[in-house]
Scaffold this motif. Structure first.
Motif, PDB file in Angstrom:
ATOM      1  N   GLY A   7      51.986   5.309 -21.784  1.00 46.88           N
ATOM      2  CA  GLY A   7      50.587   5.640 -22.041  1.00 46.88           C
ATOM      3  C   GLY A   7      49.868   4.418 -22.570  1.00 46.88           C
ATOM      4  O   GLY A   7      50.235   3.888 -23.614  1.00 46.88           O
ATOM      5  N   ALA A   8      48.860   3.950 -21.856  1.00 49.14           N
ATOM      6  CA  ALA A   8      48.151   2.726 -22.222  1.00 49.14           C
ATOM      7  C   ALA A   8      46.735   3.024 -22.692  1.00 49.14           C
ATOM      8  O   ALA A   8      45.811   2.260 -22.440  1.00 49.14           O
ATOM      9  CB  ALA A   8      48.144   1.763 -21.042  1.00 49.14           C
ATOM     10  N   GLY A   9      46.567   4.139 -23.390  1.00 50.19           N
ATOM     11  CA  GLY A   9      45.261   4.509 -23.919  1.00 50.19           C
ATOM     12  C   GLY A   9      45.067   3.982 -25.328  1.00 50.19           C
ATOM     13  O   GLY A   9      45.457   2.862 -25.652  1.00 50.19           O
ATOM     14  N   GLY A  10      44.470   4.821 -26.192  1.00 54.22           N
ATOM     15  CA  GLY A  10      44.166   4.385 -27.552  1.00 54.22           C
ATOM     16  C   GLY A  10      45.392   3.971 -28.340  1.00 54.22           C
ATOM     17  O   GLY A  10      45.431   2.896 -28.936  1.00 54.22           O
ATOM     18  N   ILE A  11      46.410   4.797 -28.344  1.00 58.78           N
ATOM     19  CA  ILE A  11      47.635   4.472 -29.073  1.00 58.78           C
ATOM     20  C   ILE A  11      48.376   3.342 -28.375  1.00 58.78           C
ATOM     21  O   ILE A  11      48.703   2.313 -28.967  1.00 58.78           O
ATOM     22  CB  ILE A  11      48.532   5.719 -29.223  1.00 58.78           C
ATOM     23  CG1 ILE A  11      47.878   6.736 -30.172  1.00 58.78           C
ATOM     24  CG2 ILE A  11      49.933   5.344 -29.701  1.00 58.78           C
ATOM     25  CD1 ILE A  11      47.680   6.246 -31.599  1.00 58.78           C
ATOM     26  N   GLY A  12      48.685   3.521 -27.090  1.00 59.35           N
ATOM     27  CA  GLY A  12      49.495   2.545 -26.372  1.00 59.35           C
ATOM     28  C   GLY A  12      48.895   1.158 -26.324  1.00 59.35           C
ATOM     29  O   GLY A  12      49.595   0.165 -26.546  1.00 59.35           O
ATOM     30  N   SER A  13      47.601   1.062 -26.039  1.00 57.02           N
ATOM     31  CA  SER A  13      46.985  -0.263 -25.938  1.00 57.02           C
ATOM     32  C   SER A  13      46.911  -0.954 -27.295  1.00 57.02           C
ATOM     33  O   SER A  13      47.116  -2.165 -27.391  1.00 57.02           O
ATOM     34  CB  SER A  13      45.596  -0.183 -25.287  1.00 57.02           C
ATOM     35  OG  SER A  13      44.658   0.482 -26.108  1.00 57.02           O
ATOM     36  N   ASN A  14      46.660  -0.187 -28.354  1.00 54.52           N
ATOM     37  CA  ASN A  14      46.594  -0.787 -29.687  1.00 54.52           C
ATOM     38  C   ASN A  14      47.968  -1.179 -30.207  1.00 54.52           C
ATOM     39  O   ASN A  14      48.125  -2.230 -30.836  1.00 54.52           O
ATOM     40  CB  ASN A  14      45.882   0.157 -30.660  1.00 54.52           C
ATOM     41  CG  ASN A  14      44.385   0.102 -30.493  1.00 54.52           C
ATOM     42  OD1 ASN A  14      43.750  -0.886 -30.819  1.00 54.52           O
ATOM     43  ND2 ASN A  14      43.812   1.160 -29.938  1.00 54.52           N
ATOM     44  N   VAL A  15      48.994  -0.371 -29.957  1.00 52.27           N
ATOM     45  CA  VAL A  15      50.348  -0.754 -30.347  1.00 52.27           C
ATOM     46  C   VAL A  15      50.750  -2.013 -29.571  1.00 52.27           C
ATOM     47  O   VAL A  15      51.326  -2.945 -30.144  1.00 52.27           O
ATOM     48  CB  VAL A  15      51.363   0.387 -30.126  1.00 52.27           C
ATOM     49  CG1 VAL A  15      52.791  -0.108 -30.311  1.00 52.27           C
ATOM     50  CG2 VAL A  15      51.082   1.542 -31.079  1.00 52.27           C
ATOM     51  N   ALA A  16      50.429  -2.058 -28.283  1.00 53.50           N
ATOM     52  CA  ALA A  16      50.784  -3.223 -27.466  1.00 53.50           C
ATOM     53  C   ALA A  16      50.197  -4.511 -28.031  1.00 53.50           C
ATOM     54  O   ALA A  16      50.903  -5.516 -28.167  1.00 53.50           O
ATOM     55  CB  ALA A  16      50.333  -3.017 -26.018  1.00 53.50           C
ATOM     56  N   VAL A  17      48.925  -4.497 -28.357  1.00 54.06           N
ATOM     57  CA  VAL A  17      48.305  -5.725 -28.883  1.00 54.06           C
ATOM     58  C   VAL A  17      48.917  -6.083 -30.238  1.00 54.06           C
ATOM     59  O   VAL A  17      49.164  -7.262 -30.527  1.00 54.06           O
ATOM     60  CB  VAL A  17      46.765  -5.625 -28.930  1.00 54.06           C
ATOM     61  CG1 VAL A  17      46.263  -4.700 -30.010  1.00 54.06           C
ATOM     62  CG2 VAL A  17      46.147  -6.998 -29.097  1.00 54.06           C
TER      63      VAL A  17
END
Length: 180
Positions: A7-17
């Motif tokens: 999941g690359a939404g709010g959680i996924g994209s922020n954890v990734a960065v």
């Protein structure tokens, strides 16, 4: 060690960065969705990326931070038939899925197959005081456990706060050390 983000939404994209800025060098991003204008208030995307696949846009953004990062992308919807093959070889998995049924499927499928899954539950609204962590075996769940985006809006600061706690757990579980 490759970390999977489902999941690359709010959680996924922020954890990734957060992970990339903390020195993590290898990620697998799995999501079928595309960037929408309504995502820009809390997800790590930009206006000129509207319409792009989230996994491709996120990979490009992360490479702007760390050009040498090893990123695999899979633009596919996770289901019971592909979950283990897409995520099971990564020892640490971040759950950033939208639907409760998909979250449940991921947790049930990966139990016993990976070292740790870090998931979110209750990220809506603006109150961050109730954010806590529950651990169930190898699964860590972060959130307030009550707020639902069906009844409350999503705010960047709360999504980011949950993502930061999730990042902390992943870094600890993977025994990563900050790069200088």
């Amino acid at each position: 060690m490759r970390i999977a983000i489902a999941g690359a939404g709010g959680i996924g994209s922020n954890v990734a960065v957060n992970l990339v800025r903390s020195g993590v060098a290898s990620l697998r991003l799995v999501d079928f969705d595309r960037v929408e204008a309504g995502n820009l208030n809390r997800q790590f995307y930009f206006h000129d990326q509207i319409g792009q696949l989230k996994v491709e846009a996120l990979a490009a953004n992360l490479r702007r931070i760390r050009p040498d990062i090893d990123i695999e992308t899979a633009a596919i919807r996770l289901d019971k038939g592909n979950c283990l093959s897409l995520l099971g070889d990564c020892p640490l998995v971040v759950e950033g899925l939208d639907r409760a049924g998909a979250k449940k499927m991921l947790l049930e499928t990966l139990t016993g197959s990976v070292r740790a899954v870090v998931a979110a539950c209750g990220i809506a609204g603006s109150d961050t005081t109730g954010i806590r962590v529950r651990r169930l075996g190898t699964c860590h769940i972060v959130g307030d456990f009550v707020s639902d985006c069906a009844g409350q809006p999503l705010f960047a600061h709360k999504v980011a706060a949950v993502a930061c706690r999730m990042t902390e757990i992943i870094l600890h579980e993977g025994k990563f050390h900050a790069q200088r």
